[in-house]
Design an enzyme around this catalytic site. Structure first.
Site, PDB file in Angstrom:
ATOM      1  N   CYS A  21       2.270   1.873  -9.794  1.00  0.00           N
ATOM      2  CA  CYS A  21       1.373   2.308  -8.716  1.00  0.00           C
ATOM      3  C   CYS A  21       0.054   1.547  -8.771  1.00  0.00           C
ATOM      4  O   CYS A  21      -0.590   1.481  -9.821  1.00  0.00           O
ATOM      5  CB  CYS A  21       1.121   3.811  -8.839  1.00  0.00           C
ATOM      6  SG  CYS A  21      -0.014   4.457  -7.597  1.00  0.00           S
TER       7      CYS A  21
ATOM      8  N   CYS B  23       0.707   5.634 -14.109  1.00  0.00           N
ATOM      9  CA  CYS B  23       2.025   5.166 -13.674  1.00  0.00           C
ATOM     10  C   CYS B  23       1.991   3.643 -13.485  1.00  0.00           C
ATOM     11  O   CYS B  23       1.144   3.124 -12.763  1.00  0.00           O
ATOM     12  CB  CYS B  23       2.421   5.843 -12.369  1.00  0.00           C
ATOM     13  SG  CYS B  23       2.417   7.644 -12.470  1.00  0.00           S
TER      14      CYS B  23
ATOM     15  N   CYS C  34       3.622   3.702   0.204  1.00  0.00           N
ATOM     16  CA  CYS C  34       3.568   4.463  -1.057  1.00  0.00           C
ATOM     17  C   CYS C  34       3.297   3.556  -2.236  1.00  0.00           C
ATOM     18  O   CYS C  34       3.970   2.544  -2.421  1.00  0.00           O
ATOM     19  CB  CYS C  34       4.901   5.174  -1.297  1.00  0.00           C
ATOM     20  SG  CYS C  34       5.020   6.739  -0.481  1.00  0.00           S
TER      21      CYS C  34
ATOM     22  N   CYS D 256      -1.800  11.172   5.162  1.00  0.00           N
ATOM     23  CA  CYS D 256      -1.669  11.007   3.713  1.00  0.00           C
ATOM     24  C   CYS D 256      -3.091  10.899   3.167  1.00  0.00           C
ATOM     25  O   CYS D 256      -3.798   9.928   3.456  1.00  0.00           O
ATOM     26  CB  CYS D 256      -0.853   9.756   3.406  1.00  0.00           C
ATOM     27  SG  CYS D 256      -0.726   9.392   1.644  1.00  0.00           S
TER      28      CYS D 256
ATOM     29  N   CYS E  66      -7.432   7.190 -10.139  1.00  0.00           N
ATOM     30  CA  CYS E  66      -6.433   8.175 -10.563  1.00  0.00           C
ATOM     31  C   CYS E  66      -6.562   8.463 -12.053  1.00  0.00           C
ATOM     32  O   CYS E  66      -6.927   7.582 -12.833  1.00  0.00           O
ATOM     33  CB  CYS E  66      -5.019   7.681 -10.255  1.00  0.00           C
ATOM     34  SG  CYS E  66      -3.754   8.950 -10.548  1.00  0.00           S
TER      35      CYS E  66
ATOM     36  N   GLU F 204      -8.860   5.689   0.160  1.00  0.00           N
ATOM     37  CA  GLU F 204      -8.065   5.319   1.328  1.00  0.00           C
ATOM     38  C   GLU F 204      -7.245   6.512   1.805  1.00  0.00           C
ATOM     39  O   GLU F 204      -6.815   7.348   1.005  1.00  0.00           O
ATOM     40  CB  GLU F 204      -7.149   4.133   0.999  1.00  0.00           C
ATOM     41  CG  GLU F 204      -7.957   2.867   0.738  1.00  0.00           C
ATOM     42  CD  GLU F 204      -7.122   1.631   0.431  1.00  0.00           C
ATOM     43  OE1 GLU F 204      -7.663   0.531   0.583  1.00  0.00           O
ATOM     44  OE2 GLU F 204      -5.943   1.763   0.038  1.00  0.00           O
TER      45      GLU F 204
END
Length: 347
Positions: free
Chosen positions: A122, A119, A340, A108, A115, A95
């Site tokens: 997230c 975290c 975010c 962005c 990933c 995305e």
């Protein structure tokens, strides 16, 4: 899925393209022409290379492929933010987001499918890392968002942040190659100063960037300057401790003289006390820095909750009293899960 045996032409340097044409009995400058079509004019197909002969286009088509991204789905928020579900040549999805203000637009972009890090706050971290993005796949996201910026906001793209899916420094070489294409006069010609690479903090790679004297800006997703708390929400911190991170950032500043931005979310009951902000002030002292306090965007189960306005005010006042620049950043595109920490291929 059937694999294509043809070589991805955008994995080749200009010199390799020139050599290819010489080997085929053509002039070396033909490689320059094709390179310009690929990187300056963002050609999607060989047929679109209008100043190249039909025979040359057929030669290219027989030997190469342009693995171009496709915007599979575009969602527009009521605040003007656009989220793209980007399909890669192998069917995987990442995305990217266009964030507009009255004076500028920011892309962005993602650097990995999923990933590498873990975290807990997230959504992207919940996706398994499938692979790194290639330089052309990062570049294509920027080209697509630049087109959307012109179409929907009547201005060219002005800024780029590597804050989409993935940890950019875990895909270091490809991210730097992409930035080179984006900033090169032979590519998109954007200024390095308008690009920010955001990292969760990989000390070895921060030092490497400093040694290479990169010109883009650095942002660090910090979220706590106390090791125990940071490790509880960002478990990889057990391996990349705050001491190591701070030393690498100190080195970064010595080499580049570039101010460091810290991205920081304040959560209720996690990092909203006076000792948390005091630790942050202490962490920031070694170099000129700026703290972006980011509004938290829930991703589901409520383990993380946005801190109170009183706690945010305490952060702002304490940081300002200590001469540290601070901004409170309100999230954009929340209604389309484009804010975010929310990028997780829900669309």
């Amino acid at each position: 899925m059937k694999t294509n045996s043809k070589k991805d032409i955008r994995s080749m340097t200009k010199e390799q393209l020139r050599d290819f044409f010489v080997e085929k009995g053509d002039k070396a400058f033909r490689g320059n022409q094709v390179y310009e079509w690929l990187w300056q004019k963002s050609a999607h197909s060989f047929d679109g290379m209008t100043n190249v002969s039909k025979e040359t286009r057929e030669l290219l088509d027989a030997n190469f492929v342009i693995n171009h991204i496709k915007v599979d789905q575009m969602q527009r928020s009521k605040d003007g933010t656009i989220k793209n579900a980007v399909r890669l040549h192998d069917g995987l999805i990442v995305e990217s987001v266009l964030i507009p203000t009255s004076k500028r637009t920011t892309a962005c972009v993602s650097s990995q499918v999923g990933c590498s890090l873990d975290c807990k706050f997230c959504a992207t971290a919940r996706l398994k890392r499938m692979r790194n993005l290639n330089p052309d796949e990062i570049y294509d996201q920027v080209v697509a968002i630049d087109s959307q910026s012109k179409l929907y906001h009547n201005m060219p793209l002005s800024n780029i942040v590597f804050m989409g899916m993935g940890e950019p420094l875990m895909n270091y070489n490809n991210v730097l190659k992409a930035i080179d294409k984006i900033t090169s006069p032979e590519g998109l010609g954007m200024s390095s100063k308008r690009i920010t690479v955001s990292t969760s903090g990989v000390p070895k790679m921060i030092r490497k960037m400093a040694d290479e004297k990169v010109k883009f800006k650095l942002a660090v997703s910090l979220h706590s300057a106390i090791d125990e708390i940071r490790t509880s929400i960002m478990p990889f911190n057990a391996n990349f401790t705050l001491k190591d991170l701070r030393e690498s950032l100190q080195y970064w500043y010595e080499q580049t003289k570039s101010r460091i931005t810290y991205e920081y979310v304040v959560w209720q009951g996690i990092n909203d006390s006076k000792k948390d902000v005091d630790a942050l002030v202490d962490f920031c002292r070694f170099a000129p820095s700026k703290v972006n306090l980011i509004e938290y965007n829930p991703i589901d189960d409520g383990e993380f909750r946005q801190a109170s306005n009183k706690a945010i005010e305490m952060y702002v006042n304490t940081l300002e009293d200590n001469g540290i620049t601070v901004t409170v950043r309100r999230s954009r595109g929340k209604d389309i899960d484009a804010a975010c920490g929310q990028l997780a291929n829900k669309s």
